[in-house]
Design a protein around this motif. Structure first.
Motif, short mmCIF file in Angstrom:
data_model
loop_
_atom_site.label_atom_id
_atom_site.label_comp_id
_atom_site.label_asym_id
_atom_site.label_seq_id
_atom_site.Cartn_x
_atom_site.Cartn_y
_atom_site.Cartn_z
N GLU A 1 0.83 -1.21 0.00
CA GLU A 1 0.00 0.00 0.00
C GLU A 1 0.86 1.26 0.00
N ILE A 2 2.00 1.22 0.67
CA ILE A 2 2.93 2.34 0.59
C ILE A 2 3.40 2.52 -0.85
N GLY A 3 3.56 1.42 -1.56
CA GLY A 3 3.89 1.52 -2.97
C GLY A 3 2.84 2.28 -3.77
N ARG A 4 1.56 2.09 -3.42
CA ARG A 4 0.50 2.86 -4.09
C ARG A 4 0.63 4.35 -3.77
N LEU A 5 0.99 4.67 -2.53
CA LEU A 5 1.20 6.08 -2.17
C LEU A 5 2.34 6.68 -2.99
N ILE A 6 3.42 5.93 -3.12
CA ILE A 6 4.57 6.43 -3.88
C ILE A 6 4.18 6.68 -5.34
N GLN A 7 3.42 5.78 -5.91
CA GLN A 7 2.99 5.96 -7.30
C GLN A 7 2.11 7.20 -7.45
N GLN A 8 1.26 7.44 -6.46
CA GLN A 8 0.43 8.64 -6.52
C GLN A 8 1.28 9.91 -6.45
N LEU A 9 2.28 9.92 -5.56
CA LEU A 9 3.16 11.08 -5.48
C LEU A 9 3.88 11.31 -6.81
N LYS A 10 4.27 10.24 -7.46
CA LYS A 10 4.95 10.38 -8.75
C LYS A 10 3.99 10.90 -9.81
N ARG A 11 2.76 10.42 -9.81
CA ARG A 11 1.78 10.92 -10.77
C ARG A 11 1.53 12.41 -10.59
N MET A 12 1.60 12.87 -9.35
CA MET A 12 1.42 14.29 -9.05
C MET A 12 2.68 15.09 -9.32
N GLU A 13 3.79 14.38 -9.64
CA GLU A 13 5.11 15.00 -9.77
C GLU A 13 5.50 15.71 -8.48
N ALA A 14 5.11 15.09 -7.36
CA ALA A 14 5.45 15.63 -6.04
C ALA A 14 6.47 14.75 -5.32
N PHE A 15 6.84 13.63 -5.90
CA PHE A 15 7.69 12.66 -5.21
C PHE A 15 9.05 13.25 -4.87
N GLU A 16 9.65 14.00 -5.78
CA GLU A 16 11.01 14.50 -5.57
C GLU A 16 11.09 15.46 -4.39
N ASN A 17 10.05 16.25 -4.18
CA ASN A 17 10.10 17.25 -3.11
C ASN A 17 9.16 16.91 -1.96
N THR A 18 8.96 15.63 -1.71
CA THR A 18 8.21 15.20 -0.54
C THR A 18 9.14 14.44 0.40
N LEU A 19 9.27 14.96 1.59
CA LEU A 19 10.03 14.27 2.63
C LEU A 19 9.14 13.16 3.19
N ILE A 20 9.56 11.91 3.01
CA ILE A 20 8.82 10.76 3.52
C ILE A 20 9.59 10.21 4.71
N LEU A 21 8.90 10.05 5.82
CA LEU A 21 9.48 9.43 7.01
C LEU A 21 8.63 8.24 7.40
N PHE A 22 9.25 7.10 7.62
CA PHE A 22 8.53 5.89 8.03
C PHE A 22 9.11 5.39 9.34
N ALA A 23 8.23 5.11 10.32
CA ALA A 23 8.66 4.60 11.62
C ALA A 23 7.52 3.78 12.22
N SER A 24 7.74 3.23 13.39
CA SER A 24 6.72 2.50 14.13
C SER A 24 6.47 3.18 15.46
N ASP A 25 5.25 3.04 15.99
CA ASP A 25 4.90 3.72 17.23
C ASP A 25 5.52 3.07 18.45
N ASN A 26 5.87 1.80 18.36
CA ASN A 26 6.55 1.07 19.43
C ASN A 26 7.05 -0.24 18.85
N GLY A 27 7.74 -1.03 19.66
CA GLY A 27 8.22 -2.30 19.18
C GLY A 27 7.11 -3.33 19.07
N ALA A 28 7.46 -4.52 18.60
CA ALA A 28 6.49 -5.60 18.51
C ALA A 28 5.98 -5.96 19.89
N SER A 29 4.75 -6.49 19.92
CA SER A 29 4.05 -6.67 21.19
C SER A 29 4.03 -8.12 21.64
N ALA A 30 4.26 -8.32 22.93
CA ALA A 30 4.15 -9.66 23.54
C ALA A 30 2.74 -9.93 24.06
#
Length: 782
Positions: free
Chosen positions: A337-366
């Motif tokens: 699904e992130i790949g779909r987001l990237i494709q949309q940014l490219k279609r908008m020609e916004a990909f080059e000047n979009t700062l993308i940050l990916f992280a997790s809210d916490n570690g995996a859960s026990a």
């Protein structure tokens, strides 16, 4: 293809309906100084150059090594490509839990500073805390700078998105159903519940909405920069995924969690992300909340400790391998699904000047629990009728090469991958950044890129100095960002990092000391060798805790500030209101609040014979309590309440032992707008909060008065609402902390049977407005 649609009168959206439009290049312009903030936000200035778009993508309960670019075997080609063309941070931290992390991300302050995580002596705080008026969310700060802001996915912050600066929002409040959410909104307005056979899947729906926002932005606002917060609910439990995704990993995990941990650990060292081997799994450490009925409900395949794989039965190995396959499928689908987001940014020609940050809210859960619609052991694992959790064995593997899990503040809880990609602004490709950094750094980073700074005042109140540092220097050079310290507290677990030294302790345990430069796995406790360093760091940790407490309490009314616990001899034998012939005493007759403890700031008012909260923010996010002067043990309480539209989440507290900490020392009967909504322990009027849902939803529509009758005798509690009995329970059946008799979990660290059998009655106004009238009580105790 799924048939589920999101339709709010503007556009009907389904995956097959998306048509990609070619749009003109997105010229992201800095806005004129005339668009800068008003005088109360005078510290901000409009950017004098082209501003980057910002897309923050947050996973939920994802382990440190789940991504391919962080040593994992799960297929994540889209995030791997972003990392290869950008940066990976190796020592980036969150708060170890979902809602505190989200508060930190969008305010730039530690969660305790803004009352969004618990701190002794501060109430309300944590998941039900309300931010101070001086603590806006980032979109409110960005709006005068010309940004448009969008939210897609999980929320878990006080208030609602649009009232906190977002221009569009699809919000998932239902964490228990990936295929059929019962509580979700678009632009803060409720959407209908989704049927299980609709074709809906949360991870896809979140991106469907995000793409729609981006399309609208390209069409109508191409001359403005955007901030888009994409907050996935994956791979948080329950483990739900489309069958075709699960099938990709069906045979992957039969080698066991020991082998997966070893393979990931080796790859991480080869990548240069860490230098150490993974720590040994801790077979004595299981889920953070006990779930004694789990073996019975989940069957003999479930395992509550990370014991050696070879010691499991064949049935357990098959069951556990299937669970990890579902977890992998959820991460895999999120990457697609992130790949779909990237494709949309490219279609908008916004990909080059979009700062993308990916992280997790916490570690995996026990964690291991069953809630939502329960668990059907005969259904296909990962399908809607099932409710499975990762558990401590696979959580340990997912958090490779770190120790412990979500909620703990050893490295496995608060450490997260951080992938950063921005072709127009980052020259490096595929490099690592080893700077110890934190979610508190996100807001100052975005504001620097927008050409601004954090406001000095907000709502006519001074804003404290934020604790974060901008990550912008680290985009160019490793080691460029330095923190004086990083601080943690959650669920009683506490930690402090200064340089490479980390002080850490589990709840009620002694402090440990580690040198993270050589021991990121936290296996060699040096506390005994460096007692002076330990003493200095403990004092520093406590000083910050005291400082944060003072800040969190500064704007609370006196009734919410810490007070000495009321003595149990506080009942007066004289001067009490007289009982009527039926034994009832009037607590509120529409005229005065003589029977109540009122705040010096007059938060509560009487209008037309009704008690209401004097609201100071336009009627959206206030929070206050009104307490009886006397304490009650066994009683009948009768009252009427009326709820407002929207998110209204209040309660009547009883047997509240400590007014400085009502959430943890009192019992709450929910008073809320649940008309037409599914039954739940936390969102239905008449529920005993987080312990038991009512059997019926008899609340009337918003704006209509409801008659409630609460009877409490010994361990027995009964609730009647609008002349129908909707709940009966025996407190003594709640014998385990964090667990309800039906096996579902709750958020309390002691069993209900141990709660006080005497205390104050309180009225709460939390969130949208609530009104009370005709209140009377009859003592049943001798």
């Amino acid at each position: 293809m799924r048939a589920w649609q999101l339709n709010k009168g503007r556009q009907t959206v389904s995956r097959q309906d998306f048509h990609w439009r070619a749009v003109a290049a997105l010229a992201v312009l800095g806005w004129a100084t005339s668009m800068a903030c008003s005088a109360t936000q005078a510290s901000q200035t409009a950017p004098d150059r082209a501003a980057a778009n910002v897309m923050l993508i947050l996973a939920d309960d994802m382990g440190f090594s789940d991504l391919g670019c962080y040593g994992g075997e799960i297929a994540t080609p889209n995030l791997d490509h972003l990392a290869a063309e950008g940066l990976r941070f190796t020592q980036f931290y969150n708060t170890a839990r979902c809602w505190p992390t989200r508060a930190v991300l969008l305010t730039g302050f530690y969660a305790q500073q803004v009352r969004r995580d618990a701190l002794p002596g501060v109430s309300p705080a944590g998941g039900r805390g309300v931010r101070p008026d001086w603590a806006p969310l980032l979109p409110e700060i960005l709006r005068p700078l010309g940004f448009r802001s969008y939210h897609s996915g999980k929320w878990h912050i006080d208030g609602q998105p649009l009232e906190n600066g977002f221009d569009r929002a699809y919000t998932l409040y239902d964490q228990d159903r990936f295929f059929s959410p019962q509580r979700h909104t678009e632009d803060d307005q409720p959407l209908p519940p989704v049927d299980q056979d609709s074709g809906y899947y949360a991870t896809e729906a979140i991106v469907d909405h995000a793409i729609r926002c981006l399309e609208e932005h390209a069409e109508q606002y191409a001359d403005q920069p955007f901030f888009h917060y994409v907050s996935f609910t994956a791979p948080h439990f329950p483990l739900h995924a489309p069958q075709e995704d699960i099938d990709r990993y069906r045979d992957t995990y039969h080698v066991g969690w020991d082998e997966i941990q070893a393979r990931r650990g080796q790859r991480l060292k080869e990548m240069g992300i860490v230098r150490h081997d993974p720590p040994a799994m801790e077979p004595e450490v299981g889920p953070p909340y006990e779930f004694a009925k789990g073996l019975e409900r989940l069957g003999p395949g479930e395992v509550f400790r990370p014991i050696a794989w070879r010691e499991l039965t064949e049935q357990q190995r098959l069951f556990q391998a299937e669970k990890m396959a579902i977890h992998a499928a959820m991460v895999d689908r999120m990457d697609r699904e992130i790949g779909r987001l990237i494709q949309q940014l490219k279609r908008m020609e916004a990909f080059e000047n979009t700062l993308i940050l990916f992280a997790s809210d916490n570690g995996a859960s026990a964690e291991i629990m069953v809630r939502g619609d329960g668990h059907d052991p005969d259904a296909a694992p990962g399908s809607a009728p099932t409710y499975l959790c990762l558990g401590p064995g696979w959580s340990s593997a997912s958090n490779t090469p770190l120790r412990r899990h979500k909620t703990w503040v050893h490295e496995g809880g608060p450490a997260t991958p951080l992938v950063v990609h921005w072709p127009a602004g980052i020259a490096a490709r595929g490099e690592l950044r080893h700077d110890p950094t934190h979610m508190i750094d996100f807001v100052p980073t975005v504001l620097e890129l927008a050409g601004s700074k954090h406001p000095k005042t907000w709502n006519d109140q001074p804003v404290p100095t934020p604790p974060g540092r901008s990550l912008v220097p680290a985009l160019a050079e490793d080691g460029a960002v330095q923190h004086d310290y990083l601080w943690w507290l959650h669920n009683g677990h506490r930690a402090l990092r200064i340089g490479d030294w980390k002080l850490v302790a589990d709840r009620d345990d002694s402090w440990e000391l580690y040198d993270l430069a050589v021991d990121r796995g936290e296996t060699n406790d040096l506390a005994a060798e460096h007692p002076e360093r330990v003493a200095e760091m403990v004092a520093f940790w406590q000083a910050r805790a005291d400082e944060f407490r003072e800040l969190a309490l500064a704007d609370l009314p006196p009734t919410q500030a810490p007070k000495p616990r009321a003595p149990k001899t506080a009942k007066k034998k004289t001067g009490k209101p007289k009982a009527d012939d039926s034994g009832f005493v009037t607590l509120f007759d529409g005229q005065n609040l003589d029977a109540w403890q009122t705040s010096e700031t007059a938060q509560w008012k009487i209008e037309d014979g009704v008690i209401a909260l004097e609201r100071t923010d336009g009627g959206l996010n206030n929070d206050d309590y009104l307490w009886t002067k006397e304490r009650y043990s066994d009683f009948v309480l009768e009252l009427e309440f009326k709820a407002s539209e929207g998110y209204c989440n209040s309660g009547v507290f009883f047997r509240t032992d400590d007014l400085a900490d009502p959430v943890n020392t009192g019992i709450e009967m929910q008073v809320t707008n649940s008309y037409g909504r599914p039954l739940s322990r936390g969102g239905t009027a008449g529920a005993i909060y987080d312990f038991l849902a009512p059997t019926k939803n008899t609340v009337r529509p918003p704006g209509q008065w409801n008659q409630a009758r609460l009877t409490v005798v010994g361990s027995r509690i009964q609730v009647e609402l609008n002349d129908e009995k909707i709940l009966e329970m025996d407190m003594d059946q709640w014998t385990e902390a964090g667990t309800n008799p039906d096996g579902t979990s709750n958020s309390f660290d002691r069993p209900l049977k141990d709660f006080s059998r005497e205390g104050h009655i309180g009225l709460q106004d939390h969130g949208r407005p609530i009104w009370y009238r005709n209140i009377r009580v009859k003592r049943l105790d001798p």
